[in-house]
Enzyme design. Structure first.
Site, mmCIF file in Angstrom:
data_model
loop_
_atom_site.group_PDB
_atom_site.id
_atom_site.type_symbol
_atom_site.label_atom_id
_atom_site.label_comp_id
_atom_site.label_asym_id
_atom_site.label_seq_id
_atom_site.Cartn_x
_atom_site.Cartn_y
_atom_site.Cartn_z
ATOM 1 C CD GLU A 1 -1.131 0.649 3.656
ATOM 2 O OE1 GLU A 1 -0.642 0.836 4.774
ATOM 3 O OE2 GLU A 1 -2.323 0.830 3.406
ATOM 4 C CD GLU B 1 13.141 -15.207 -1.878
ATOM 5 O OE1 GLU B 1 13.893 -15.123 -0.883
ATOM 6 O OE2 GLU B 1 13.350 -15.957 -2.825
ATOM 7 C CB CYS C 1 15.868 -7.979 -0.064
ATOM 8 S SG CYS C 1 14.437 -7.175 -0.783
ATOM 9 C CB THR D 1 17.343 -3.432 12.656
ATOM 10 O OG1 THR D 1 17.967 -4.083 13.760
ATOM 11 C CG2 THR D 1 17.179 -1.949 12.959
ATOM 12 C CG PHE D 2 13.825 -3.609 6.993
ATOM 13 C CD1 PHE D 2 14.563 -4.613 6.398
ATOM 14 C CD2 PHE D 2 12.955 -2.883 6.205
ATOM 15 C CE1 PHE D 2 14.441 -4.889 5.043
ATOM 16 C CE2 PHE D 2 12.825 -3.148 4.845
ATOM 17 C CZ PHE D 2 13.566 -4.154 4.279
#
Length: 514
Positions: free
Chosen positions: A187, A262, A296, A393-394
């Protein structure tokens, strides 16, 4: 964005001319200034079903994470539109299967377009190499044939961090195999998927082969159920969190669909005492801070051997000061944009505060700037039991753990099951918000000891390994994880196999003599 037109055309035209066109459009895109002018032909805001733009009863906003301003309103498709898209894809599949092959920083955004192009370039060539087998038969009066055929309609559910490349990596393989697709984008980033739909139309892709169903967070559960449960869908490809992936797997099991997943990861980055520390620092910068730590295959857990620990921290801190520039993605010198939303920023700060409260040392950053911007953060004296070492974490956080032996480093690196701690397994999280933080089960290490390189590369329990290299992704190589980090592989020659069934044909009644 114009480069993507040629990437779709690669499925229809010769590879050589497609490469030339791709190069031309990549160069042209580099000359474009940042713009979200709604009159631009690639800014599309409706769903795309059976070759037509479709509206919905409501729409939902798309936000600029750097400023918090609304940049577009997009059709909020629901289960009815999703069902129509599946039916259209199924209808188109009957003919397509027989066709043979003929907000992030601007610099990174342009790089993603070239990266997106490369997958369609690669898979347009692989479409020519979907070979079956003729197997020698033990019986003189029969022949054994193994045929590869497309599985059918594929549901493609993608995240926000690479809104073009995640689609082309999946859709390129699906189209090469002969499948039709329904794409459900995140989104936060539906405009890239809708631009691809427009380009597919310009390239002459038959109606129904490529469909896009954008929707809001509220509509995601009902749309997701259609895309994962409808019996006409025979394949699901999802990139996102482990918790959501498990929900989709349960849905797929009801009709025994093929799946590629994934999912979440927690990539280690190991620096051994024989490593070139300067090289390791540059690898760390590349693998951690690309797209503000929202890629990623980001490194999350930094493990550095005691004898080079202090040197690595000093040089990494200096590199962060020198190379990282925070700002809006449209500015040419920006290297660090905002995180996708405030929830993502909150998570980085929560992990930082947890580590500091338990004895870690703050060397850089550690604060929120404004909105969803977070200062790149470097922590020393981190322990394996701290929250930043337990969940992905990202974001731009570098927690560095000291270790003494190779065995100790491997034990820490392999301790993760890569699921995301504390995340609700609710389909509403699919490809939205920070719940879609992900990795591919990758790992990195730096060493100049060749024996150690072989030992560690084989011992790491991951799907991708970077040895003295911080950037791994390329269309020619496989992409995927192990354990709870996913199922199947994308990219490479094996990516097409995920969309193919193998049929055994026994041709009997043959006369062994003339």
């Amino acid at each position: 964005m114009s480069t993507l037109m040629t990437t779709v055309m690669m499925m229809m035209k010769t590879t050589q001319s497609a490469r030339l066109l791709a190069t031309a459009f990549v160069e042209a895109s580099r000359q474009r200034t940042f713009s979200l002018d709604a009159s631009a032909p690639l800014v599309c805001t409706r769903g795309y079903v059976h070759g037509r733009w479709v509206s919905a009863a409501q729409d939902f906003p798309v936000w600029d994470p750097a400023t918090g301003t609304e940049i577009a309103r997009v059709a909020d498709c629901g289960p009815e539109e999703a069902k129509r898209a599946v039916d259209a894809a199924h209808e188109a599949f009957q003919q397509w299967k027989d066709v043979t092959a003929k907000g992030k920083p601007m610099k990174e955004a342009l790089g993603e377009i070239a990266y997106s192009t490369s997958f369609l370039d690669w898979f347009s060539e692989e479409a020519r190499r979907v070979y079956g087998d003729v197997v020698p038969s033990p019986f003189r009066d029969r022949k054994i044939l193994l045929l590869k055929q497309p599985v059918g309609v594929a549901s493609i559910i993608t995240p926000w961090n690479f809104p073009s490349a995640m689609i082309t990596r999946k859709v390129g393989a699906a189209l090469a195999a002969g499948c039709s697709v329904v794409v459900k984008p995140a989104e936060d980033t539906p405009l890239s998927a809708l631009a691809l739909a427009e380009l597919s139309s310009q390239a002459g892709l038959p109606a129904g082969v490529f469909n896009v169903v954008p929707c809001s967070r509220e509509q995601t559960p009902s749309v997701g159920r259609v895309l994962c449960s409808d019996p006409l869908v025979r394949k699901i490809s999802f990139t996102g969190s482990t918790a959501t992936g498990k929900v989709l797997l349960k849905m797929a099991a009801e009709t025994v669909k093929r799946v590629s997943m994934e999912l979440g990861g927690h990539a280690p980055f190991i620096v051994f005492d024989s490593a070139d520390v300067d090289q390791a620092v540059q690898g760390a910068m590349a693998s951690k801070f690309r797209n503000s730590g929202q890629t990623c295959v980001c490194s999350n857990r930094f493990l550095v051997q005691s004898s080079v620990y202090d040197s690595f921290l000093e040089k990494l801190g200096a590199a962060m000061d020198r190379q990282l520039k925070i700002g809006h993605g449209s500015k040419p010198d920006t290297t660090q944009g905002p995180l996708i939303n405030r929830r993502a920023a909150d998570k980085v700060l929560h992990q930082t505060e947890d580590a500091l409260s338990r004895g870690a040392r703050l060397l850089r950053g550690g604060r929120r700037l404004h909105g969803s911007f977070v200062a790149p953060t470097l922590l020393a004296d981190v322990r394996a039991d701290m929250l930043c070492m337990q969940e992905e974490t990202f974001g731009p956080l570098v927690p560095v753990v000291r270790f003494d032996t190779e065995q100790e480093a491997l034990a820490i690196a392999n301790s993760s099951q890569v699921g995301l701690a504390g995340e609700p397994p609710d389909l509403i999280q699919t490809a939205t918000g920070f719940a879609c933080i992900l990795s591919a089960g990758g790992g990195y290490f730096y060493s100049s000891d060749m024996s150690q390189i072989w030992r560690v590369a084989e011992a790491l329990e991951v799907g991708l390994v970077g040895v003295n290299e911080g950037l791994l992704s390329t269309p020619e190589a496989t992409f995927g994880g192990v354990k709870e980090s996913g199922l199947g592989r994308e990219g490479s020659k094996y990516g097409v196999d995920e969309y193919l069934d193998v049929k055994y044909v026994c041709l009997g009644g043959l006369s062994p003599t003339g």
